[in-house]
Design an enzyme around this catalytic site. Structure first.
Site, mmCIF file in Angstrom:
data_model
loop_
_atom_site.group_PDB
_atom_site.id
_atom_site.type_symbol
_atom_site.label_atom_id
_atom_site.label_comp_id
_atom_site.label_asym_id
_atom_site.label_seq_id
_atom_site.Cartn_x
_atom_site.Cartn_y
_atom_site.Cartn_z
ATOM 1 N N MET A 95 39.777 32.887 38.414
ATOM 2 C CA MET A 95 39.242 31.576 38.792
ATOM 3 C C MET A 95 40.087 30.479 38.150
ATOM 4 O O MET A 95 39.626 29.349 37.972
ATOM 5 C CB MET A 95 37.772 31.461 38.359
ATOM 6 C CG MET A 95 36.894 32.527 39.025
ATOM 7 S SD MET A 95 35.149 32.101 39.126
ATOM 8 C CE MET A 95 34.740 31.944 37.408
ATOM 9 N N LEU B 103 44.025 29.741 33.332
ATOM 10 C CA LEU B 103 44.645 30.987 32.850
ATOM 11 C C LEU B 103 45.013 30.940 31.371
ATOM 12 O O LEU B 103 45.509 29.941 30.858
ATOM 13 C CB LEU B 103 45.904 31.289 33.676
ATOM 14 C CG LEU B 103 45.680 31.442 35.188
ATOM 15 C CD1 LEU B 103 46.980 31.873 35.865
ATOM 16 C CD2 LEU B 103 44.559 32.429 35.516
ATOM 17 N N GLY C 197 44.876 36.342 28.162
ATOM 18 C CA GLY C 197 44.142 37.498 28.689
ATOM 19 C C GLY C 197 44.498 37.748 30.156
ATOM 20 O O GLY C 197 44.790 38.879 30.570
ATOM 21 N N HIS C 198 44.491 36.667 30.942
ATOM 22 C CA HIS C 198 44.865 36.807 32.357
ATOM 23 C C HIS C 198 46.310 37.301 32.484
ATOM 24 O O HIS C 198 46.622 38.146 33.325
ATOM 25 C CB HIS C 198 44.776 35.453 33.079
ATOM 26 C CG HIS C 198 43.398 34.896 33.195
ATOM 27 N ND1 HIS C 198 43.002 33.754 32.541
ATOM 28 C CD2 HIS C 198 42.317 35.312 33.906
ATOM 29 C CE1 HIS C 198 41.744 33.476 32.846
ATOM 30 N NE2 HIS C 198 41.300 34.401 33.662
ATOM 31 N N GLN D 290 29.039 32.677 42.867
ATOM 32 C CA GLN D 290 28.675 33.453 41.669
ATOM 33 C C GLN D 290 28.140 32.573 40.539
ATOM 34 O O GLN D 290 27.882 33.065 39.451
ATOM 35 C CB GLN D 290 29.862 34.294 41.186
ATOM 36 C CG GLN D 290 31.036 33.511 40.623
ATOM 37 C CD GLN D 290 32.229 34.413 40.354
ATOM 38 O OE1 GLN D 290 32.957 34.818 41.253
ATOM 39 N NE2 GLN D 290 32.445 34.746 39.093
ATOM 40 N N GLN E 89 38.440 43.869 30.775
ATOM 41 C CA GLN E 89 37.304 44.575 30.154
ATOM 42 C C GLN E 89 36.293 43.610 29.536
ATOM 43 O O GLN E 89 35.156 43.969 29.279
ATOM 44 C CB GLN E 89 37.825 45.540 29.077
ATOM 45 C CG GLN E 89 36.728 46.416 28.480
ATOM 46 C CD GLN E 89 37.086 46.937 27.112
ATOM 47 O OE1 GLN E 89 37.999 47.729 26.988
ATOM 48 N NE2 GLN E 89 36.372 46.487 26.074
ATOM 49 N N ASP F 247 34.713 41.247 30.861
ATOM 50 C CA ASP F 247 33.566 41.208 31.777
ATOM 51 C C ASP F 247 33.241 42.653 32.139
ATOM 52 O O ASP F 247 33.489 43.095 33.268
ATOM 53 C CB ASP F 247 33.928 40.391 33.020
ATOM 54 C CG ASP F 247 34.203 38.944 32.667
ATOM 55 O OD1 ASP F 247 33.243 38.192 32.470
ATOM 56 O OD2 ASP F 247 35.387 38.571 32.545
HETATM 57 O O1 PAF Z 1 36.249 37.404 36.426
HETATM 58 C C1 PAF Z 1 36.441 36.400 37.150
HETATM 59 O O2 PAF Z 1 37.194 35.481 36.835
HETATM 60 C C2 PAF Z 1 35.687 36.293 38.468
HETATM 61 O O3 PAF Z 1 34.405 36.812 38.372
HETATM 62 C C3 PAF Z 1 36.451 36.930 39.652
HETATM 63 C C4 PAF Z 1 36.617 38.420 39.481
HETATM 64 C C5 PAF Z 1 37.810 36.266 39.801
HETATM 65 C C6 PAF Z 1 35.676 36.697 40.956
HETATM 66 O O4 PAF Z 1 35.502 35.344 41.224
#
Ligand code: PAF
Length: 279
Positions: free
Chosen positions: A30, A33, A36-37, A61, A148, A150
């Site tokens: 999302m 960044l 971790g990303h 979400q 991990q 999440d």
């Molecule tokens: O973990 C996230 O950033 C979000 O839940 C994802 C997997 C990109 C879905 O919107």
């Protein structure tokens, strides 16, 4: 690096690569960044010929009183970071591209979405599954990487892929931590300097709880003690020690244990976990 802001550009890139026999690894994000990303991106590069990263703040979400409207938006910086990692394509769709004409999804989160984060975020995992399935439809990756941190999300996605028999391998990326131990998160930007200092206590408590579990101490006492320590600084949403595969209570058959927690520090919600082998 291609920046695909609509479905057709993304579909064209994917079909070109597929015609060349290339494999695709996908990292959904999302934006906002952090390291971790980027570690997920490096893992993606090691697992396929081409890497696609999506940046889409998925409205479905977020709950009504959550941070959708002020979720950090740092597109320029994100693109610079991804370019430096030599990502092949970044997918930056609009809401209309992802959900055309009021698109609704028949895909719902499975049983692993119950409890934990769903208690305070009802419907959250249905939204996650909806968007990830939609992104999978467009990108058709061979491999997709989820952090991990999440952990429940990771299991919910694995369950979706298994239930729908999608030909996609789901890999888990290790949690990347600040030097202090605080798990990296886009939402850490909401923390003040003092709160950041306090936040590192969360991981310390998880480590102590892990030691107690490994020493076979009484679980309910150990959890009670950890909660008592945490509650000095945080509002605890949950702190649970569960079977890491089923997210149910530990049994004699449990091989892997998950310590999972969600807390509030001021108005910022933090999640963290430790996953480890039983004894
Ligand atoms: O973990 C996230 O950033 C979000 O839940 C994802 C997997 C990109 C879905 O919107």
């Amino acid at each position: 690096m291609q920046v695909c802001s609509n479905n057709q550009q993304m579909l064209d890139a994917v079909s070109t690569w597929k015609a060349q026999g290339k494999t695709i690894a996908f990292v959904p994000t999302m934006g906002g960044l952090h390291a971790g990303h980027l570690s997920l991106v490096h893992q993606a590069k090691a697992n396929a010929d081409k890497v696609v990263v999506s940046i889409f703040v998925n409205p479905t979400q977020f709950g009504k009183n959550e941070d959708f409207d002020h979720y950090p938006k740092t597109l320029e910086q994100d693109l610079t970071k991804l370019e430096a990692c030599q990502v092949d394509a970044v997918f930056t769709p609009s809401k209309e591209q992802i959900y055309p004409n009021g698109y609704t999804s028949h895909v719902k989160a499975g049983s692993l979405a119950q409890g934990l984060c769903s208690k305070s975020r009802p419907g959250h995992f249905d939204g996650v599954v909806q968007v990830v399935h939609r992104l999978f439809e467009i990108i058709t990756p061979n491999v997709a990487i989820f952090g991990q941190k999440d952990y429940q999300q990771l299991l919910v996605i694995r369950q979706m892929v298994k239930t729908l028999s999608l030909p996609i391998s789901i890999l888990s990326g290790d949690i990347v931590r600040e030097q202090s131990g605080l798990a990296m998160s886009t939402r850490n930007q909401y923390l003040s300097v003092d709160e950041k200092e306090t936040a590192l206590k969360l991981y310390q408590v998880l480590i102590q709880l892990k030691q107690a579990v490994l020493k076979n101490q009484d679980l309910s006492v150990a959890i009670h003690n950890s909660k008592a320590t945490l509650s000095q600084d945080f509002k605890i949403e949950y702190l649970s020690v569960l079977d890491a595969n089923t997210l149910k209570s530990i049994t004699d058959n449990t091989s892997k244990i998950a310590i999972l927690c969600a807390v509030f520090l001021g108005s910022t919600r933090l999640i963290d976990n430790i996953i480890f082998n039983q004894g």
